[in-house]
Design a protein around this motif. Sequence first.
Motif, PDB file in Angstrom:
ATOM      1  N   SER A 257       0.803  -1.227   0.000  1.00 15.70           N
ATOM      2  CA  SER A 257       0.000   0.000   0.000  1.00 15.70           C
ATOM      3  C   SER A 257       0.832   1.272   0.000  1.00 15.70           C
ATOM      4  O   SER A 257       0.456   2.257  -0.653  1.00 15.70           O
ATOM      5  CB  SER A 257      -0.938   0.016   1.211  1.00 15.70           C
ATOM      6  OG  SER A 257      -1.818  -1.072   1.198  1.00 15.70           O
ATOM      7  N   ALA A 258       1.951   1.281   0.733  1.00 16.12           N
ATOM      8  CA  ALA A 258       2.794   2.478   0.771  1.00 16.12           C
ATOM      9  C   ALA A 258       3.718   2.591  -0.434  1.00 16.12           C
ATOM     10  O   ALA A 258       3.768   3.639  -1.092  1.00 16.12           O
ATOM     11  CB  ALA A 258       3.587   2.527   2.077  1.00 16.12           C
ATOM     12  N   PRO A 259       4.485   1.544  -0.771  1.00 13.08           N
ATOM     13  CA  PRO A 259       5.445   1.706  -1.870  1.00 13.08           C
ATOM     14  C   PRO A 259       4.806   1.862  -3.249  1.00 13.08           C
ATOM     15  O   PRO A 259       5.392   2.512  -4.115  1.00 13.08           O
ATOM     16  CB  PRO A 259       6.297   0.433  -1.802  1.00 13.08           C
ATOM     17  CG  PRO A 259       5.491  -0.550  -1.032  1.00 13.08           C
ATOM     18  CD  PRO A 259       4.661   0.242  -0.079  1.00 13.08           C
TER      19      PRO A 259
ATOM     20  N   THR B  72       5.861   5.138  -5.446  1.00 13.02           N
ATOM     21  CA  THR B  72       6.691   4.848  -6.617  1.00 13.02           C
ATOM     22  C   THR B  72       6.077   5.449  -7.871  1.00 13.02           C
ATOM     23  O   THR B  72       6.768   6.091  -8.679  1.00 13.02           O
ATOM     24  CB  THR B  72       6.849   3.326  -6.806  1.00 13.02           C
ATOM     25  OG1 THR B  72       7.496   2.774  -5.658  1.00 13.02           O
ATOM     26  CG2 THR B  72       7.671   3.015  -8.046  1.00 13.02           C
ATOM     27  N   VAL B  73       4.772   5.277  -8.033  1.00 11.20           N
ATOM     28  CA  VAL B  73       4.087   5.769  -9.231  1.00 11.20           C
ATOM     29  C   VAL B  73       4.138   7.285  -9.303  1.00 11.20           C
ATOM     30  O   VAL B  73       4.447   7.862 -10.362  1.00 11.20           O
ATOM     31  CB  VAL B  73       2.629   5.266  -9.262  1.00 11.20           C
ATOM     32  CG1 VAL B  73       1.846   5.936 -10.389  1.00 11.20           C
ATOM     33  CG2 VAL B  73       2.589   3.749  -9.433  1.00 11.20           C
ATOM     34  N   ILE B  74       3.847   7.977  -8.195  1.00 11.95           N
ATOM     35  CA  ILE B  74       3.823   9.434  -8.253  1.00 11.95           C
ATOM     36  C   ILE B  74       5.225  10.007  -8.413  1.00 11.95           C
ATOM     37  O   ILE B  74       5.419  11.030  -9.085  1.00 11.95           O
ATOM     38  CB  ILE B  74       3.108  10.031  -7.023  1.00 11.95           C
ATOM     39  CG1 ILE B  74       2.648  11.463  -7.302  1.00 11.95           C
ATOM     40  CG2 ILE B  74       3.983   9.988  -5.789  1.00 11.95           C
ATOM     41  CD1 ILE B  74       1.609  11.595  -8.375  1.00 11.95           C
TER      42      ILE B  74
ATOM     43  N   ARG C  46      12.080   9.852  -0.376  1.00 13.90           N
ATOM     44  CA  ARG C  46      10.732   9.599   0.132  1.00 13.90           C
ATOM     45  C   ARG C  46      10.625   9.701   1.653  1.00 13.90           C
ATOM     46  O   ARG C  46       9.596  10.171   2.167  1.00 13.90           O
ATOM     47  CB  ARG C  46      10.220   8.240  -0.338  1.00 13.90           C
ATOM     48  CG  ARG C  46      10.981   7.040   0.216  1.00 13.90           C
ATOM     49  CD  ARG C  46      10.600   5.773  -0.527  1.00 13.90           C
ATOM     50  NE  ARG C  46      11.279   4.586   0.012  1.00 13.90           N
ATOM     51  CZ  ARG C  46      12.539   4.261  -0.255  1.00 13.90           C
ATOM     52  NH1 ARG C  46      13.269   5.043  -1.040  1.00 13.90           N
ATOM     53  NH2 ARG C  46      13.065   3.179   0.258  1.00 13.90           N
ATOM     54  N   VAL C  47      11.655   9.279   2.379  1.00 12.19           N
ATOM     55  CA  VAL C  47      11.578   9.331   3.841  1.00 12.19           C
ATOM     56  C   VAL C  47      11.421  10.766   4.319  1.00 12.19           C
ATOM     57  O   VAL C  47      10.602  11.078   5.192  1.00 12.19           O
ATOM     58  CB  VAL C  47      12.829   8.687   4.482  1.00 12.19           C
ATOM     59  CG1 VAL C  47      12.822   8.896   5.988  1.00 12.19           C
ATOM     60  CG2 VAL C  47      12.880   7.195   4.151  1.00 12.19           C
ATOM     61  N   THR C  48      12.173  11.665   3.692  1.00 15.20           N
ATOM     62  CA  THR C  48      12.123  13.074   4.087  1.00 15.20           C
ATOM     63  C   THR C  48      10.789  13.707   3.742  1.00 15.20           C
ATOM     64  O   THR C  48      10.139  14.321   4.600  1.00 15.20           O
ATOM     65  CB  THR C  48      13.253  13.859   3.410  1.00 15.20           C
ATOM     66  OG1 THR C  48      14.507  13.295   3.789  1.00 15.20           O
ATOM     67  CG2 THR C  48      13.202  15.324   3.816  1.00 15.20           C
ATOM     68  N   PHE C  49      10.342  13.567   2.492  1.00 11.07           N
ATOM     69  CA  PHE C  49       9.107  14.277   2.148  1.00 11.07           C
ATOM     70  C   PHE C  49       7.871  13.597   2.729  1.00 11.07           C
ATOM     71  O   PHE C  49       6.829  14.244   2.899  1.00 11.07           O
ATOM     72  CB  PHE C  49       8.974  14.565   0.645  1.00 11.07           C
ATOM     73  CG  PHE C  49       8.880  13.390  -0.280  1.00 11.07           C
ATOM     74  CD1 PHE C  49       7.777  12.558  -0.289  1.00 11.07           C
ATOM     75  CD2 PHE C  49       9.885  13.148  -1.208  1.00 11.07           C
ATOM     76  CE1 PHE C  49       7.679  11.498  -1.185  1.00 11.07           C
ATOM     77  CE2 PHE C  49       9.804  12.095  -2.108  1.00 11.07           C
ATOM     78  CZ  PHE C  49       8.695  11.263  -2.088  1.00 11.07           C
ATOM     79  N   ARG C  50       7.955  12.322   3.084  1.00 13.70           N
ATOM     80  CA  ARG C  50       6.832  11.689   3.768  1.00 13.70           C
ATOM     81  C   ARG C  50       6.660  12.270   5.171  1.00 13.70           C
ATOM     82  O   ARG C  50       5.530  12.440   5.646  1.00 13.70           O
ATOM     83  CB  ARG C  50       7.023  10.166   3.853  1.00 13.70           C
ATOM     84  CG  ARG C  50       6.761   9.440   2.553  1.00 13.70           C
ATOM     85  CD  ARG C  50       6.996   7.945   2.674  1.00 13.70           C
ATOM     86  NE  ARG C  50       5.962   7.285   3.459  1.00 13.70           N
ATOM     87  CZ  ARG C  50       5.915   5.973   3.674  1.00 13.70           C
ATOM     88  NH1 ARG C  50       6.873   5.191   3.187  1.00 13.70           N
ATOM     89  NH2 ARG C  50       4.941   5.439   4.378  1.00 13.70           N
ATOM     90  N   GLU C  51       7.745  12.578   5.832  1.00 12.87           N
ATOM     91  CA  GLU C  51       7.659  13.212   7.159  1.00 12.87           C
ATOM     92  C   GLU C  51       6.971  14.569   7.049  1.00 12.87           C
ATOM     93  O   GLU C  51       6.114  14.921   7.870  1.00 12.87           O
ATOM     94  CB  GLU C  51       9.049  13.371   7.760  1.00 12.87           C
ATOM     95  CG  GLU C  51       9.703  12.063   8.178  1.00 12.87           C
ATOM     96  CD  GLU C  51      11.100  12.271   8.732  1.00 12.87           C
ATOM     97  OE1 GLU C  51      11.565  13.426   8.726  1.00 12.87           O
ATOM     98  OE2 GLU C  51      11.720  11.279   9.168  1.00 12.87           O
TER      99      GLU C  51
ATOM    100  N   GLY D 276      -1.051  12.502  -4.253  1.00  8.75           N
ATOM    101  CA  GLY D 276      -0.811  11.402  -5.168  1.00  8.75           C
ATOM    102  C   GLY D 276      -0.460  10.099  -4.500  1.00  8.75           C
ATOM    103  O   GLY D 276      -0.577   9.036  -5.117  1.00  8.75           O
ATOM    104  N   TYR D 277      -0.004  10.162  -3.235  1.00 12.34           N
ATOM    105  CA  TYR D 277       0.300   8.880  -2.588  1.00 12.34           C
ATOM    106  C   TYR D 277      -0.366   8.708  -1.229  1.00 12.34           C
ATOM    107  O   TYR D 277      -0.754   7.600  -0.864  1.00 12.34           O
ATOM    108  CB  TYR D 277       1.813   8.677  -2.456  1.00 12.34           C
ATOM    109  CG  TYR D 277       2.494   9.457  -1.366  1.00 12.34           C
ATOM    110  CD1 TYR D 277       2.579   8.957  -0.073  1.00 12.34           C
ATOM    111  CD2 TYR D 277       3.068  10.697  -1.616  1.00 12.34           C
ATOM    112  CE1 TYR D 277       3.209   9.664   0.935  1.00 12.34           C
ATOM    113  CE2 TYR D 277       3.700  11.403  -0.624  1.00 12.34           C
ATOM    114  CZ  TYR D 277       3.773  10.896   0.647  1.00 12.34           C
ATOM    115  OH  TYR D 277       4.390  11.600   1.641  1.00 12.34           O
ATOM    116  N   GLU D 278      -0.542   9.779  -0.466  1.00 11.07           N
ATOM    117  CA  GLU D 278      -1.131   9.644   0.861  1.00 11.07           C
ATOM    118  C   GLU D 278      -2.528   9.029   0.787  1.00 11.07           C
ATOM    119  O   GLU D 278      -2.865   8.106   1.533  1.00 11.07           O
ATOM    120  CB  GLU D 278      -1.214  11.011   1.555  1.00 11.07           C
ATOM    121  CG  GLU D 278       0.108  11.528   2.075  1.00 11.07           C
ATOM    122  CD  GLU D 278       0.441  10.986   3.461  1.00 11.07           C
ATOM    123  OE1 GLU D 278      -0.334  10.145   3.979  1.00 11.07           O
ATOM    124  OE2 GLU D 278       1.468  11.403   4.030  1.00 11.07           O
TER     125      GLU D 278
END
Length: 387
Positions: free
Chosen positions: A131-133, A137-139, A150-155, A226-228
């Motif tokens: 569900s997360a990757p 990945t697509v966006i 991804r770790v940084t912008f997900r935070e 796009g991913y959340e």
Amino acid sequence: MPIVDSPRNHDERDIPEIGPVRRWTLPSGEEGYLVTRHEDVRRVLSDPVFSRAATLEPGAPRYAPRPSLGVPDSLLDMDAPRHTRLRGIASRAFTRRRVEAMRPGVQEVVDRLLDDMARTGPPADLVEALSAPLPITVICQLLGVPYGDRVTFREWSTAMLSVTDPPEKVFEAAGNLRAYMSDLVASKAAEPGDDLLSALSTADEEGDALTGPELVNLAVVLLVAGYETTQSQLTAGVHALLRRPELYAELCADPSLVPSATEELLRAHPAVPQLLFRVTTQDAEVAGVTIPARSGVVLSAVAANHDGAVFADAHGIDPRRDDNVHLTFGHGPHFCLGALLARTELQVALAALVSRFPALELAVPSSEIPWRAGHLVSGPTALPVTW
């Protein structure tokens, strides 16, 4: 997935009683109006008198007591004609033809992730395994955002969507993400690649180019939404199916039901259980009720999705439901820009799951599954499964 303009998070227990337009006390303490019927919500969402931009004006009604986090140059908070222009430019990346062309790539990502899950063996956390990757990945591929960041912008995005963190923390996260995107857009303009941000940063068709702030804020919205939302929607949908194993078994027996089941899960269990907020720019009438100018109006898409006048067995889940006119993606000018892409990812992932893991089941009781709290996007933060 749905572009987030929801003032707060809630679950099905918070769905207001479906009924006529009525006066309602907003969490800010101000008096406003609540719209819950499917027909009425659609009517308001398509009427320019009910404004998003006006919600940010000085002295306008406020949904909540905390400061608004809206940005004037954000697609979320624009009205026509600015919204029409910006959305028209952005929508070129989300045409049906372009999204269908992305389907094989989405399928490739899903197959690789499920290969890894099968190789590792049960149990597995479906959030971390799929569900997360998948959506991130697509966006990242679509926009040209480095997957390694991804770790940084997900935070940052998690903080931006919080409804409980101090406003200062939310503003700081939003500022960090805009600064990151500003640097990335500048690099794309200098050395364009084969991605959406490169195309938008270099576009200049008949004076139709985006301004710098417009492009940066659009990039932020597209990345976060796009991913959340897709991550949580996929997790919540699979959880709903595994809570009712007969529903999951029905899809395993007949995978052709996946598209209609996807729509039904979007209707019944939206990851963004939106309470949409608008302000009237003049007196307006909805279902015989006069709403004065400069009034705050709250629309419950969740209630509309459970309107028994539109949906038979509205509180059940029917994977064979036809003509599913749910409002999870909104309606009218602010209809979700990425709806086609979200549907593609959800359909591909669900079809692959029922095909490759027909014995999939929850590895723990449903009551033990952790859910997000204090967040605009709803869904399990982990989904332990076995097979």
